[in-house]
Design an enzyme around this catalytic site. Structure first.
Site, PDB file in Angstrom:
ATOM      1  N   HIS A 238       0.825  -1.209   0.000  1.00 58.33           N
ATOM      2  CA  HIS A 238       0.000   0.000   0.000  1.00 58.33           C
ATOM      3  C   HIS A 238       0.863   1.264   0.000  1.00 58.33           C
ATOM      4  O   HIS A 238       0.490   2.268  -0.621  1.00 58.33           O
ATOM      5  CB  HIS A 238      -0.956  -0.015   1.182  1.00 58.33           C
ATOM      6  CG  HIS A 238      -2.065  -1.012   1.039  1.00 58.33           C
ATOM      7  ND1 HIS A 238      -1.967  -2.319   1.466  1.00 58.33           N
ATOM      8  CD2 HIS A 238      -3.308  -0.902   0.487  1.00 58.33           C
ATOM      9  CE1 HIS A 238      -3.091  -2.960   1.192  1.00 58.33           C
ATOM     10  NE2 HIS A 238      -3.928  -2.129   0.599  1.00 58.33           N
ATOM     11  N   GLU A 350      -4.325  -3.704   9.633  1.00 52.54           N
ATOM     12  CA  GLU A 350      -5.343  -4.294   8.770  1.00 52.54           C
ATOM     13  C   GLU A 350      -6.368  -5.063   9.598  1.00 52.54           C
ATOM     14  O   GLU A 350      -7.511  -5.218   9.189  1.00 52.54           O
ATOM     15  CB  GLU A 350      -4.720  -5.240   7.744  1.00 52.54           C
ATOM     16  CG  GLU A 350      -5.728  -5.676   6.695  1.00 52.54           C
ATOM     17  CD  GLU A 350      -5.256  -6.809   5.823  1.00 52.54           C
ATOM     18  OE1 GLU A 350      -5.942  -7.102   4.835  1.00 52.54           O
ATOM     19  OE2 GLU A 350      -4.223  -7.424   6.141  1.00 52.54           O
ATOM     20  N   HIS A 365      -8.026  -0.045   9.875  1.00 55.17           N
ATOM     21  CA  HIS A 365      -7.975   0.143   8.422  1.00 55.17           C
ATOM     22  C   HIS A 365      -9.306  -0.212   7.755  1.00 55.17           C
ATOM     23  O   HIS A 365      -9.857   0.563   6.968  1.00 55.17           O
ATOM     24  CB  HIS A 365      -6.846  -0.699   7.828  1.00 55.17           C
ATOM     25  CG  HIS A 365      -6.939  -0.893   6.349  1.00 55.17           C
ATOM     26  ND1 HIS A 365      -7.505  -2.024   5.780  1.00 55.17           N
ATOM     27  CD2 HIS A 365      -6.573  -0.107   5.315  1.00 55.17           C
ATOM     28  CE1 HIS A 365      -7.467  -1.915   4.465  1.00 55.17           C
ATOM     29  NE2 HIS A 365      -6.913  -0.768   4.144  1.00 55.17           N
ATOM     30  N   HIS A 405      -4.836   6.111   2.685  1.00 56.46           N
ATOM     31  CA  HIS A 405      -3.634   5.293   2.824  1.00 56.46           C
ATOM     32  C   HIS A 405      -2.380   6.148   3.015  1.00 56.46           C
ATOM     33  O   HIS A 405      -1.383   5.645   3.556  1.00 56.46           O
ATOM     34  CB  HIS A 405      -3.502   4.331   1.650  1.00 56.46           C
ATOM     35  CG  HIS A 405      -4.258   3.057   1.879  1.00 56.46           C
ATOM     36  ND1 HIS A 405      -3.766   2.022   2.640  1.00 56.46           N
ATOM     37  CD2 HIS A 405      -5.506   2.680   1.503  1.00 56.46           C
ATOM     38  CE1 HIS A 405      -4.659   1.054   2.705  1.00 56.46           C
ATOM     39  NE2 HIS A 405      -5.723   1.425   2.022  1.00 56.46           N
TER      40      HIS A 405
END
Length: 685
Positions: A238, A350, A365, A405
């Site tokens: 990412h 995550e 996230h 992000h």
């Protein structure tokens, strides 16, 4: 015994009954009567006979005692499916477990055939794909491109009417490709729309989908999720996406993306996808300019969440970073050290099942994706589903993806800047001297790279339900560059052969104001172009490497692969390369667009000591050629160094510019990236 290759036919025409024709060789599944849905069971003999009349191949489906499918069936067939929704992840995890638990290919085929007509098509495709990638008896199968089966997630909805007309009226041999508009989601009044070609690129969005397919976050079998350095790879893939996006912004005279770090402020950028869901029969919801995040009360999705929850999780993660450790569920400290710290943080950020403490650090996230995706209808009063930020296959289309992000990466960087800078010993390779680097394009001047527009055709017929069979092509426009070659001259001053890892990065030379960049800022914009191992004989060595060999990318044919037409011969070396290769950055997006007058960049080349990089393992037949962002299936990440090395930490004192950072085993060269506003049609051999 069932042929495992027949399982791939279950991906085709996801909304059609399973007994209808599949494949280029006309194939039908002979389905037991009790496997038919309520609509077709009374007329089972009639429909199966009618669709079997033209069959060139018949696949018998074994009648078995079915497992408990109540959890997977709890998601409606016509609903949207999202890996960001906790309930959906749990449902998918249960279905993956069922597919993984089938003792034979026959049993797997039976339960998959039964599920096909009853379950949500997106859920079915995702769960079966994960299972096929991880079962020992199917992991060598070549999964088809997701875009071919769900083109509605990638293409303007107006195209489908034209494609249906083309398929229905024109016989297969005479059909013409249907052109996808170049920039159909906004006008030039929207500055963000200058980057349509990046955000809406089919290959980039396929890469993001396939990465999350290869790295699922939920499964009872922990081994499916617990892949080597998974959390760090989440961070790095990412981060590189945001860095590449920033280089594209420089290529369009735009500043770096502004991180979305205040969840109480409205999101300035709106986004109108102009796409319809063929499964849910709904248009993808837009987000208007200056939309605010609001608390979620989505009863149907079992989501009750406040914006304050996001802020609380964020604060706990930042506190852990600055304390230097996280707390697991048993109250034990896990040190955020140089080796494992970033991996632990990635699993927390995550929030996969690998998170050491979900109750403390939450689902930061994923739930931020949902807060943004549901901002238009947070309490479901309008019965609207999520926007594109709620789906891994569509999220990268939205400008706010990169703002979000950028902030996620900023939190990761809070950990990275606490680590000690690399020393000269850690950066150097004694006795190895790079004496020169040049980049030569196939056409053009040395150290000048050229980009242009290209039109390519993709067969979307497998995703077109209830239309006549045969190829139906969509023609889309994407960025492309002239292939090029790196030439690196290296002097091995020692008396014996040595091995090194060549690391190649590209970054902007100037900032938005036209000022030379400080390395502490430039390092965040460095994009990895390639990484490979070389042997260095005593004396002078000349290394040549083609851009098409990049460890980051996969070729066009693999991104949009047609498993019938592009399948290599069985047992050949090329067939080994074909396995598991849907994950990888698209080759046509390797370098940024550049500017008509030229974007000034610096190419950085380093040769590190392979003794310190080496991971001992066999990589034959495991598709390691896009390993930088995707890793290698069933293997360790093929580099012992931190991902992004040597730019993952702040530079040592005194190395304010890239030139002062160099050691003898490094070199830089000025590169100009020029964009030519011309369009060519891709030709195929």
């Amino acid at each position: 015994m069932a042929d495992r290759n027949d399982l791939l036919l279950l991906f085709e025409h996801p909304n059609e009954p399973v007994f209808m024709e599949k494949g280029r060789t006309v194939t039908v599944f002979d389905v037991p009567d009790k496997f038919l849905t309520d609509r077709y069971r009374p007329i089972g003999a009639e429909v199966q006979t009618r669709f079997g009349e033209r069959a060139e191949k018949r696949i018998p489906v074994k009648d078995i005692t079915l497992p408990d499918l109540r959890v997977p069936l709890s998601l409606g067939r016509n609903e949207q499916f999202s890996l960001f929704i906790p309930r959906h992840r749990q449902i998918a995890g249960r279905l993956i477990d069922i597919f993984m638990g089938m003792q034979s290919i026959d049993d797997l085929q039976s339960v998959a055939v039964y599920s096909h007509d009853r379950m949500n098509p997106y859920l079915f495709n995702y769960s079966l794909s994960v299972a096929l990638l991880h079962r020992p008896d199917t992991r060598s199968l070549n999964l088809p491109s997701f875009a071919q089966h769900f083109p509605d997630k990638f293409v303007d909805s107006k195209v489908f009417r034209q494609m249906r007309e083309e398929a229905t009226v024109v016989s297969e041999g005479s059909r013409m490709p249907v052109a996808v508009p170049r920039d159909y989601t906004a006008s030039d009044l929207n500055a963000e729309h200058r980057l349509w070609y990046f955000r809406e690129d089919l290959g980039i969005n396929l890469h993001h989908w396939h990465w999350h397919l290869v790295y699922p976050g939920e499964a009872t079998d922990r081994r499916i999720v617990a892949k080597d350095r998974r959390g760090e790879l989440f961070y790095y893939m990412h981060k590189q996406s945001v860095s590449r996006y920033n280089l594209e912004r420089f290529s369009n005279n735009l500043p770096r993306v502004v991180r979305y770090n205040d969840f109480r402020k409205p999101i300035a950028e709106g986004y109108f996808p102009k796409m319809d869901s063929l499964v849910a029969s709904r248009s993808w919801a837009p987000r208007f300019d200056n939309t605010r995040l609001r608390d979620l009360r989505r009863t149907s999705d079992q989501i009750t969440m406040d914006v304050a929850d996001l802020e609380r999780w964020r604060d706990r993660i930042l506190e852990a970073i600055h304390m230097g450790y996280v707390m697991d569920e048993s109250g034990n400290r896990l040190e955020l050290d140089e080796r494992r710290g970033i991996d632990i943080l990635g699993n927390i950020m995550e929030s996969s099942i690998l998170s050491p403490n979900r109750s403390l650090y939450g689902d930061f996230h994923n739930m931020a994706h949902l807060l943004i995706a549901y901002a238009h209808d947070p309490d479901h009063r309008h019965l609207e589903s999520f926007g594109v930020m709620g789906d891994a296959a569509t999220a990268m289309r939205d400008p706010v993806f990169y703002r979000w992000h950028a902030y996620v990466d900023d939190i990761f960087q809070q950990h990275k800047i606490r680590l000690p800078a690399y020393t000269l010993t850690q950066l150097g390779y004694e006795g190895i001297l790079i004496s020169g680097v040049q980049v030569t394009a196939d056409v053009g001047q040395p150290n000048t790279l050229t980009t242009f527009w290209q039109q390519s055709d993709v067969d979307l017929s497998r995703g077109m339900d209830f239309v006549p069979r045969g190829n139906v092509f969509a023609r889309f426009t994407h960025l492309q560059h002239t292939p090029f070659t790196y030439t690196i001259n290296v002097n091995n001053l020692g008396a014996v052969q040595r091995f090194g890892t060549v690391r190649i990065f590209l970054g902007p030379k100037m900032d938005e104001r036209g000022q030379p960049m400080l390395l502490r800022d430039q390092r965040d914009l460095m994009i990895e172009l390639d990484k490979f191992v070389v042997s260095l004989n005593p004396g002078m060595n000349t290394i040549r490497r083609r851009s098409t060999e990049s460890s980051v990318t996969i070729p066009f044919e693999r991104t949009f692969r047609n498993l019938d037409e592009n399948r290599p011969a069985a047992g050949t070396a090329r067939e080994l390369e074909f396995n598991f290769c849907g994950c990888g950055w698209p080759q046509h997006m390797l370098i940024p667009k550049g500017l008509p007058e030229g974007l000034q960049c610096e190419l950085f080349v380093m040769i590190s000591n392979y003794t310190d990089d080496r991971i001992d393992q066999d990589l034959v037949g495991n598709c390691s050629d896009a390993s930088s962002y995707c890793g290698v299936r069933d293997r360790l990440y093929p580099d012992r160094r931190s991902m992004g090395y040597p730019f993952d930490r702040l530079p040592r004192q005194g190395a304010d510019r890239l030139a002062s950072f160099l050691t003898p085993n490094m070199s830089i060269v000025d590169i100009t990236v020029r964009h030519e506003n011309r369009t060519v049609l891709r030709t195929t051999s």
